[in-house]
Design a protein around this motif. Sequence first.
Motif, short mmCIF file in Angstrom:
data_model
loop_
_atom_site.label_atom_id
_atom_site.label_comp_id
_atom_site.label_asym_id
_atom_site.label_seq_id
_atom_site.Cartn_x
_atom_site.Cartn_y
_atom_site.Cartn_z
N GLU A 6 -14.88 -17.26 -5.28
CA GLU A 6 -15.35 -16.06 -4.60
C GLU A 6 -14.24 -15.45 -3.75
OE1 GLU A 6 -18.87 -16.67 -2.36
OE2 GLU A 6 -20.00 -17.55 -4.03
N LYS A 7 -14.16 -14.11 -3.76
CA LYS A 7 -13.19 -13.42 -2.93
C LYS A 7 -13.80 -13.12 -1.57
CE LYS A 7 -9.68 -11.24 -5.77
NZ LYS A 7 -8.99 -9.97 -6.06
N LYS A 8 -13.03 -13.42 -0.52
CA LYS A 8 -13.47 -13.18 0.85
C LYS A 8 -12.53 -12.18 1.50
CE LYS A 8 -16.50 -16.72 1.08
NZ LYS A 8 -17.90 -16.68 1.53
N ASN A 9 -13.07 -11.36 2.41
CA ASN A 9 -12.27 -10.39 3.13
C ASN A 9 -11.84 -10.93 4.49
OD1 ASN A 9 -12.27 -8.36 1.23
ND2 ASN A 9 -14.03 -7.31 2.09
N LEU A 10 -10.61 -10.65 4.86
CA LEU A 10 -10.12 -10.94 6.21
C LEU A 10 -9.70 -9.61 6.82
CD1 LEU A 10 -9.57 -13.50 8.03
CD2 LEU A 10 -7.17 -13.13 7.49
N THR A 12 -26.45 -30.38 6.06
CA THR A 12 -27.04 -29.31 5.26
C THR A 12 -26.25 -29.12 3.96
OG1 THR A 12 -25.67 -27.56 6.23
CG2 THR A 12 -27.74 -28.12 7.37
N ILE A 13 -26.85 -28.44 3.01
CA ILE A 13 -26.18 -28.14 1.75
C ILE A 13 -24.94 -27.28 2.02
CG2 ILE A 13 -26.41 -27.07 -0.52
CD1 ILE A 13 -28.08 -29.63 -0.10
N GLU A 14 -25.06 -26.35 2.96
CA GLU A 14 -23.93 -25.48 3.31
C GLU A 14 -22.76 -26.31 3.84
OE1 GLU A 14 -27.06 -24.96 4.19
OE2 GLU A 14 -27.52 -23.12 3.07
N ASN A 19 -14.92 -27.71 -0.03
CA ASN A 19 -14.20 -26.44 -0.08
C ASN A 19 -14.73 -25.55 -1.20
OD1 ASN A 19 -12.21 -24.88 1.26
ND2 ASN A 19 -10.84 -25.12 -0.49
N LEU A 20 -16.05 -25.51 -1.34
CA LEU A 20 -16.71 -24.71 -2.36
C LEU A 20 -17.72 -23.78 -1.70
CD1 LEU A 20 -17.58 -27.47 -5.02
CD2 LEU A 20 -15.76 -25.77 -5.21
N SER A 21 -18.01 -22.67 -2.37
CA SER A 21 -19.14 -21.85 -1.95
C SER A 21 -20.42 -22.60 -2.28
CB SER A 21 -19.11 -20.51 -2.69
OG SER A 21 -19.28 -20.72 -4.08
N SER A 44 -23.07 -21.64 -3.97
CA SER A 44 -23.47 -21.48 -5.38
C SER A 44 -22.61 -22.34 -6.30
CB SER A 44 -23.38 -20.02 -5.79
OG SER A 44 -22.07 -19.51 -5.60
N SER A 45 -21.31 -22.40 -6.04
CA SER A 45 -20.42 -23.22 -6.86
C SER A 45 -20.68 -24.70 -6.64
CB SER A 45 -18.96 -22.91 -6.54
OG SER A 45 -18.65 -21.58 -6.87
N PHE A 46 -20.99 -25.07 -5.40
CA PHE A 46 -21.31 -26.46 -5.10
C PHE A 46 -22.55 -26.90 -5.88
CE2 PHE A 46 -23.96 -29.33 -2.51
CZ PHE A 46 -23.16 -30.45 -2.52
N LYS A 47 -23.57 -26.07 -5.92
CA LYS A 47 -24.81 -26.42 -6.63
C LYS A 47 -24.56 -26.57 -8.13
CE LYS A 47 -28.13 -24.47 -3.36
NZ LYS A 47 -29.16 -23.43 -3.12
N ARG A 48 -23.70 -25.69 -8.68
CA ARG A 48 -23.37 -25.80 -10.11
C ARG A 48 -22.62 -27.10 -10.38
NH1 ARG A 48 -22.16 -20.24 -9.58
NH2 ARG A 48 -19.93 -20.69 -9.45
#
Length: 284
Positions: free
Chosen positions: A52-56, A197-199, A206-208, A210-214
């Motif tokens: 995933e792309k994140k903005n800074l 938590t899952i988060e 070091n995963l988002s 959604s990617s962690f769940k996959r």
Amino acid sequence: MIIDHKKYDLFGKPLLHKLVLKSPFTFDFPITDNACFLYMLEGEMQYKLDDEKKNLTAKHSLFQNCIKSDKQISSENLDNKNEILIINFHPEILKKIYDKELPQLLKSQKEVISNKSIEEINNDFLIQKYIEGLLFYFENPSLVNEELLILKLKEIILLLSQTRNIEAVQIILSQLFSPATYNFKQIIEAHLFSDITIEELAKHHNLSVSSFKREFAKHYNDTPANYIKTKKLEKAAELLLVSDERISEIAFDCGFNDLANFTRSFTEKYNVPPTKYRLNQNDK
């Protein structure tokens, strides 16, 4: 496109960079054997966290292990002017300037198991003032010397140790001295019975989310919530048989912080409440 790039080296390695880039741009880090602190002075940039792309945005900062995380930043906004300040943390330089003993922030935390390699740093007033001080030296290069650079490096380490992100920064910096990549299951098993938590588990990998769940489904053919809950209940059932602890203590030991929730979940799985389960098994 790079419009301007000023930098200062310490002991033959790049330490401070001030970059001015015109969007759209893609910038690849020229060195990858260190950690780095990036402060967005003006404009914005994108970085990758997993897929995933994140903005800074301006006045915000990023800390990352350049050995393990994505080695690229970019901006897709047309014709924007972007200014970025980067500080590199080389393990050999850190060892040299702390010749007697590394500060606590740089020491490996043996009880922590994590693949975290990137963290956004909270917008901290003291860090902003520190950045303003660095900009003064970029405007007055004749004042810069080795002693000053060592002082500024030690200063940012001290400031990072005082932010709310200290735990993540410590994990990332300690990886420079004790590099270790834990496999997916090691991290899961290490946190099975904690109140996590899952988060938070996703961050440890070091995963988002959604990617962690996959990724979790690939390894366990189950959802994280269901698998972890099942394992906690199985451990509780075992402790009910071999331990004289109170049920509330067993629930806490297995990662449940709510006795009513534990009792409900246990009853759903074993068709009897914990107290009766213990009595039934003991009678046998």
